[in-house]
Design a protein around this motif. Structure first.
Motif, PDB file in Angstrom:
ATOM      1  N   ILE A 217       0.901  -1.370   0.053  1.00  0.00           N
ATOM      2  CA  ILE A 217       0.005  -0.042   0.079  1.00  0.00           C
ATOM      3  C   ILE A 217       0.907   1.035  -0.021  1.00  0.00           C
ATOM      4  CG2 ILE A 217      -1.465   1.302   1.416  1.00  0.00           C
ATOM      5  CD1 ILE A 217      -2.896  -0.846  -0.226  1.00  0.00           C
ATOM      6  N   GLY A 218       0.414   2.237  -1.056  1.00  0.00           N
ATOM      7  CA  GLY A 218       1.592   3.137  -0.959  1.00  0.00           C
ATOM      8  C   GLY A 218       1.116   4.833  -1.064  1.00  0.00           C
ATOM      9  N   ALA A 219       1.451   5.816  -1.175  1.00  0.00           N
ATOM     10  CA  ALA A 219       1.064   7.109  -1.316  1.00  0.00           C
ATOM     11  C   ALA A 219       2.169   7.749  -2.202  1.00  0.00           C
ATOM     12  CB  ALA A 219       0.862   7.775   0.037  1.00  0.00           C
ATOM     13  N   THR A 220       1.857   8.758  -2.972  1.00  0.00           N
ATOM     14  CA  THR A 220       2.581   9.692  -3.725  1.00  0.00           C
ATOM     15  C   THR A 220       2.318  11.210  -3.470  1.00  0.00           C
ATOM     16  OG1 THR A 220       2.554   7.924  -5.282  1.00  0.00           O
ATOM     17  CG2 THR A 220       3.167  10.197  -6.147  1.00  0.00           C
ATOM     18  N   SER A 221       3.448  11.708  -3.389  1.00  0.00           N
ATOM     19  CA  SER A 221       3.240  13.250  -2.979  1.00  0.00           C
ATOM     20  C   SER A 221       3.708  13.951  -4.439  1.00  0.00           C
ATOM     21  CB  SER A 221       3.916  13.874  -1.871  1.00  0.00           C
ATOM     22  OG  SER A 221       3.574  15.075  -1.614  1.00  0.00           O
ATOM     23  N   HIS A 222       3.173  14.896  -4.999  1.00  0.00           N
ATOM     24  CA  HIS A 222       3.604  15.364  -6.471  1.00  0.00           C
ATOM     25  C   HIS A 222       3.171  16.715  -6.329  1.00  0.00           C
ATOM     26  CE1 HIS A 222      -0.329  15.157  -8.378  1.00  0.00           C
ATOM     27  NE2 HIS A 222      -0.487  14.286  -7.408  1.00  0.00           N
ATOM     28  N   TYR A 223       3.800  17.486  -7.484  1.00  0.00           N
ATOM     29  CA  TYR A 223       3.334  18.642  -7.611  1.00  0.00           C
ATOM     30  C   TYR A 223       2.016  18.560  -8.705  1.00  0.00           C
ATOM     31  CZ  TYR A 223       7.784  20.957  -5.865  1.00  0.00           C
ATOM     32  OH  TYR A 223       8.881  21.358  -5.158  1.00  0.00           O
ATOM     33  N   VAL A 224       1.240  19.550  -8.535  1.00  0.00           N
ATOM     34  CA  VAL A 224      -0.077  19.504  -9.252  1.00  0.00           C
ATOM     35  C   VAL A 224       0.245  20.127 -10.627  1.00  0.00           C
ATOM     36  CG1 VAL A 224      -2.454  20.372  -9.353  1.00  0.00           C
ATOM     37  CG2 VAL A 224      -1.404  19.429  -7.242  1.00  0.00           C
ATOM     38  N   SER A 244      -5.086 -11.166   4.237  1.00  0.00           N
ATOM     39  CA  SER A 244      -5.921 -10.813   5.436  1.00  0.00           C
ATOM     40  C   SER A 244      -6.665  -9.474   5.525  1.00  0.00           C
ATOM     41  CB  SER A 244      -5.178 -11.476   6.739  1.00  0.00           C
ATOM     42  OG  SER A 244      -4.206 -10.672   6.800  1.00  0.00           O
ATOM     43  N   ARG A 245      -6.014  -8.394   4.854  1.00  0.00           N
ATOM     44  CA  ARG A 245      -6.609  -7.211   5.154  1.00  0.00           C
ATOM     45  C   ARG A 245      -7.672  -6.943   4.330  1.00  0.00           C
ATOM     46  NH1 ARG A 245      -3.523  -5.097   9.494  1.00  0.00           N
ATOM     47  NH2 ARG A 245      -1.358  -5.468   9.300  1.00  0.00           N
ATOM     48  N   ALA A 246      -8.555  -6.220   4.986  1.00  0.00           N
ATOM     49  CA  ALA A 246      -9.708  -5.917   4.307  1.00  0.00           C
ATOM     50  C   ALA A 246      -9.590  -4.321   3.836  1.00  0.00           C
ATOM     51  CB  ALA A 246     -11.111  -5.646   5.454  1.00  0.00           C
ATOM     52  N   VAL A 247     -10.603  -3.879   3.053  1.00  0.00           N
ATOM     53  CA  VAL A 247     -10.457  -2.462   2.433  1.00  0.00           C
ATOM     54  C   VAL A 247     -10.285  -1.596   3.727  1.00  0.00           C
ATOM     55  CG1 VAL A 247     -11.734  -0.615   1.225  1.00  0.00           C
ATOM     56  CG2 VAL A 247     -11.866  -3.169   0.364  1.00  0.00           C
ATOM     57  N   ALA A 248     -10.976  -1.570   4.668  1.00  0.00           N
ATOM     58  CA  ALA A 248     -10.861  -0.717   5.844  1.00  0.00           C
ATOM     59  C   ALA A 248      -9.623  -0.711   6.396  1.00  0.00           C
ATOM     60  CB  ALA A 248     -11.790  -1.073   6.746  1.00  0.00           C
ATOM     61  N   ASP A 249      -8.898  -1.955   6.422  1.00  0.00           N
ATOM     62  CA  ASP A 249      -7.487  -1.904   6.843  1.00  0.00           C
ATOM     63  C   ASP A 249      -6.478  -1.206   6.035  1.00  0.00           C
ATOM     64  OD1 ASP A 249      -8.362  -3.627   8.972  1.00  0.00           O
ATOM     65  OD2 ASP A 249      -7.995  -5.379   7.732  1.00  0.00           O
ATOM     66  N   LEU A 250      -6.682  -1.225   4.863  1.00  0.00           N
ATOM     67  CA  LEU A 250      -5.949  -0.834   3.830  1.00  0.00           C
ATOM     68  C   LEU A 250      -6.002   0.830   3.895  1.00  0.00           C
ATOM     69  CD1 LEU A 250      -6.242  -3.045   0.548  1.00  0.00           C
ATOM     70  CD2 LEU A 250      -4.851  -3.515   2.605  1.00  0.00           C
ATOM     71  N   VAL A 251      -7.468   1.206   4.137  1.00  0.00           N
ATOM     72  CA  VAL A 251      -7.582   2.781   4.372  1.00  0.00           C
ATOM     73  C   VAL A 251      -6.624   3.299   5.432  1.00  0.00           C
ATOM     74  CG1 VAL A 251      -9.402   4.597   4.702  1.00  0.00           C
ATOM     75  CG2 VAL A 251      -9.840   2.559   3.064  1.00  0.00           C
ATOM     76  N   ALA A 252      -6.716   2.334   6.458  1.00  0.00           N
ATOM     77  CA  ALA A 252      -6.252   2.836   7.887  1.00  0.00           C
ATOM     78  C   ALA A 252      -4.704   3.092   7.528  1.00  0.00           C
ATOM     79  CB  ALA A 252      -6.512   2.055   8.671  1.00  0.00           C
ATOM     80  N   ILE A 253      -4.125   1.959   6.962  1.00  0.00           N
ATOM     81  CA  ILE A 253      -2.742   1.855   6.869  1.00  0.00           C
ATOM     82  C   ILE A 253      -2.337   2.905   5.723  1.00  0.00           C
ATOM     83  CG2 ILE A 253      -0.755   0.392   5.599  1.00  0.00           C
ATOM     84  CD1 ILE A 253      -2.446  -1.996   6.751  1.00  0.00           C
ATOM     85  N   GLY A 254      -3.135   3.204   4.707  1.00  0.00           N
ATOM     86  CA  GLY A 254      -2.802   4.008   3.830  1.00  0.00           C
ATOM     87  C   GLY A 254      -2.680   5.567   4.179  1.00  0.00           C
ATOM     88  N   GLU A 255      -3.860   5.618   5.142  1.00  0.00           N
ATOM     89  CA  GLU A 255      -3.720   7.190   5.810  1.00  0.00           C
ATOM     90  C   GLU A 255      -2.732   7.686   6.400  1.00  0.00           C
ATOM     91  OE1 GLU A 255      -7.194   7.598   8.198  1.00  0.00           O
ATOM     92  OE2 GLU A 255      -8.628   7.992   6.214  1.00  0.00           O
ATOM     93  N   ASP A 256      -1.762   6.493   7.154  1.00  0.00           N
ATOM     94  CA  ASP A 256      -0.517   6.818   7.827  1.00  0.00           C
ATOM     95  C   ASP A 256       0.420   7.035   6.814  1.00  0.00           C
ATOM     96  OD1 ASP A 256       0.732   6.781  10.591  1.00  0.00           O
ATOM     97  OD2 ASP A 256       1.600   4.856   9.802  1.00  0.00           O
ATOM     98  N   VAL A 257       0.409   6.096   5.823  1.00  0.00           N
ATOM     99  CA  VAL A 257       1.424   6.548   4.908  1.00  0.00           C
ATOM    100  C   VAL A 257       1.241   7.689   4.023  1.00  0.00           C
ATOM    101  CG1 VAL A 257       2.457   5.561   2.508  1.00  0.00           C
ATOM    102  CG2 VAL A 257       1.482   4.048   4.017  1.00  0.00           C
ATOM    103  N   GLU A 258      -0.059   8.304   3.738  1.00  0.00           N
ATOM    104  CA  GLU A 258      -0.415   9.443   3.218  1.00  0.00           C
ATOM    105  C   GLU A 258       0.240  10.598   4.085  1.00  0.00           C
ATOM    106  OE1 GLU A 258      -4.581   9.833   2.775  1.00  0.00           O
ATOM    107  OE2 GLU A 258      -4.372   7.714   1.725  1.00  0.00           O
ATOM    108  N   ARG A 259       0.043  10.708   5.554  1.00  0.00           N
ATOM    109  CA  ARG A 259       0.415  11.972   6.434  1.00  0.00           C
ATOM    110  C   ARG A 259       1.858  12.074   6.202  1.00  0.00           C
ATOM    111  NH1 ARG A 259       2.813  10.540  10.676  1.00  0.00           N
ATOM    112  NH2 ARG A 259       2.284   8.565  11.743  1.00  0.00           N
TER     113      ARG A 259
END
Length: 285
Positions: A217-224, A244-259
């Protein structure tokens, strides 16, 4: 009085660039505290970032360095910028309803030395007004609908001008900026995309990722830019997941990566560590 400056530059690569720049700094009794450089064989461009201490008051130092660098920058055809190290960039943060990136940025500004000054928070929904108030930041509710999008962007332009904004951060701002606004603010808008670009662009990326059984699961920060989610990438990060991860798990993990991905990109930009190389970036960490 000692002032530390950061000089960034890019130009066509050729011999003598480092020598010329260092010579100017040495002639002003500058003490170089950090220096990084990169020559891109693909584009033929040379990039450099230098921090230098001068025993002179800030404004006098700027005038002296600007005048001394002018012949060098002209001779080598440089695009360049000079700023005081640690000066906080006047920043406007745009949000919708998700709080995690906004909270993280404001916390890092207040407690961890993030070199930005969040002069305002703009929300197309009012949900995060209380969070902005908690950190003492003015909140501007600018609703966006199909019929009001042009007026909303005019209001954003007004705020950028009124607040003397140098950087706009889309902290999970769920609106697409027009091509015209992207051009007006080129190189000044940073977005966080909640997937590992170029994969899973558009709506519901975590559901797309779950459907494909991803292991990262990843996140990308870029110029617009005017091309949706195609701007020069500043930073990316990932977390490993399994079946084993549900969609809700991926969202929670993803938010941490995003920030944390967005925070690194904003910090590096504010510290003048990111230089544009066409549709790519050079990042001096």
């Amino acid at each position: 009085m000692t002032t530390e400056w950061v000089l960034t530059l890019s130009c066509p690569d050729r011999p003598g660039i480092v020598h010329a720049v260092a010579g100017v700094l040495a002639a002003h009794d500058g003490n170089i505290t950090e220096s990084q450089q990169f020559g891109d064989p693909a584009s033929g461009l040379f990039f450099m970032r230098v921090q230098v201490e001068l025993q002179v008051e800030a404004e006098a130092g700027r005038e002296a360095l600007t005048a001394a660098l002018a012949p060098v920058t002209e001779r080598f055809g440089m695009t360049w910028q000079l700023d005081v190290v640690g000066r906080r960039l006047r920043t406007l943060v745009l949000v919708s309803k998700a709080p995690h990136c906004l909270v993280d940025l404001l916390y890092r500004e207040r407690y961890q030395g993030m070199p930005v000054d969040a002069v305002g928070v703009v929300g197309n929904h009012p949900d995060l007004a209380d969070m902005a108030a908690f950190y003492g930041k003015p909140f501007h509710h600018v609703p966006v609908t199909k019929d009001t999008k042009a007026r909303a962007e005019d209001r954003l332009r007004e705020l950028v001008a009124e607040l003397d904004v140098e950087l706009v951060v889309l902290a999970r701002y769920m609106q697409i900026l027009s091509d015209e606004l992207c051009r007006d603010l080129e190189g000044q808008v940073i977005n966080i995309h909640h997937s590992f670009l170029p994969s899973f662009k558009g709506a519901r990326p975590y559901a797309q990722a779950h459907d494909r059984g991803v292991k990262l699961i990843g996140a990308t920060s870029h110029y617009v830019t005017g091309d949706l989610d195609e701007g020069p990438i500043i930073e990316q990060d990932v977390e490993r997941v399994d079946h084993s991860r549900a969609v809700a798990d991926l969202v929670a993990i993803g938010e941490d990566v995003e920030r944390r991905t967005l925070a690194r990109a904003v910090r590096w930009h504010a510290e003048h560590r990111v230089l544009l190389d066409g549709h790519r970036t050079v990042v001096f960490r």
